[in-house]
Enzyme design. Sequence first.
Site, mmCIF file in Angstrom:
data_model
loop_
_atom_site.group_PDB
_atom_site.id
_atom_site.type_symbol
_atom_site.label_atom_id
_atom_site.label_comp_id
_atom_site.label_asym_id
_atom_site.label_seq_id
_atom_site.Cartn_x
_atom_site.Cartn_y
_atom_site.Cartn_z
ATOM 1 N N VAL A 88 0.828 -1.206 0.000
ATOM 2 C CA VAL A 88 0.000 0.000 0.000
ATOM 3 C C VAL A 88 0.863 1.257 0.000
ATOM 4 O O VAL A 88 0.538 2.243 -0.664
ATOM 5 C CB VAL A 88 -0.961 -0.007 1.209
ATOM 6 C CG1 VAL A 88 -1.708 1.315 1.327
ATOM 7 C CG2 VAL A 88 -1.962 -1.156 1.085
ATOM 8 N N GLU A 89 1.981 1.232 0.729
ATOM 9 C CA GLU A 89 2.818 2.426 0.849
ATOM 10 C C GLU A 89 3.582 2.733 -0.436
ATOM 11 O O GLU A 89 3.636 3.881 -0.883
ATOM 12 C CB GLU A 89 3.815 2.251 2.002
ATOM 13 C CG GLU A 89 3.199 2.340 3.385
ATOM 14 C CD GLU A 89 2.918 3.773 3.818
ATOM 15 O OE1 GLU A 89 3.207 4.702 3.039
ATOM 16 O OE2 GLU A 89 2.397 3.958 4.925
ATOM 17 N N SER A 90 4.216 1.714 -1.013
ATOM 18 C CA SER A 90 5.128 1.986 -2.133
ATOM 19 C C SER A 90 4.932 1.091 -3.345
ATOM 20 O O SER A 90 5.604 1.301 -4.362
ATOM 21 C CB SER A 90 6.583 1.840 -1.657
ATOM 22 O OG SER A 90 6.874 0.475 -1.375
#
Length: 215
Positions: free
Chosen positions: A101-103
Amino acid sequence: MSRLLVALALSLFAASAQAQLWGYVDANGVAHLAQQQLDGRYSLVMGRSEVGRVPGKLDGSHELLTWLEFAPEVKAVQPWLREAAGKHGVDLELLKAVIAVESGFKRDAVSPRGAVGLMQIMAPADQQQRLLEPRHNIHTGAQMLAGLIKKFGRIDAALAAWNAGEGTVRRNGGRMPNIAETQAHVHLVLELYWALLQRSLPATAQRLKIHGSPR
């Protein structure tokens, strides 16, 4: 808590989630993720649609989970994910969900706000280069996440603190704040974590034991 009970708890939490995760895998095997349908290539992967899907259940393609299992960029960091999970006491599946989700597993990702690397860690400029090294980024992020879980006692609150800051969660009584962006982020991570646990449980079922609480 056993992974089976974690999965059950997350399924109940995810049932109230309004966030959606859209995605597709391109011809080069790269997964593209977004919190909304950016164009016709994106299909709903997780969350609720207007016709009402079961939270945490994938559509017929299973593309995202398959990509997370076989993509070269994911497999390349798998040993460090296992290493960090064992050292810091954070589920490998949770680390994988946070990174997705972050990167999107882009190891050189740098956000406009200065968050760096796989787990998008905020750091001073003189530390950013080192955090672009995947193993260091994963271990640093796992240690930070373990500390937040211990501090707040809840995975959702820890993820909210990761996104919005510890002070914001503390001012909200140690619970997820009423911030739409943070709530969407946490719901996406938890739904993906739950789906990854569901996929991993059959392979690990023979090694699972559920113990009652000590008297």
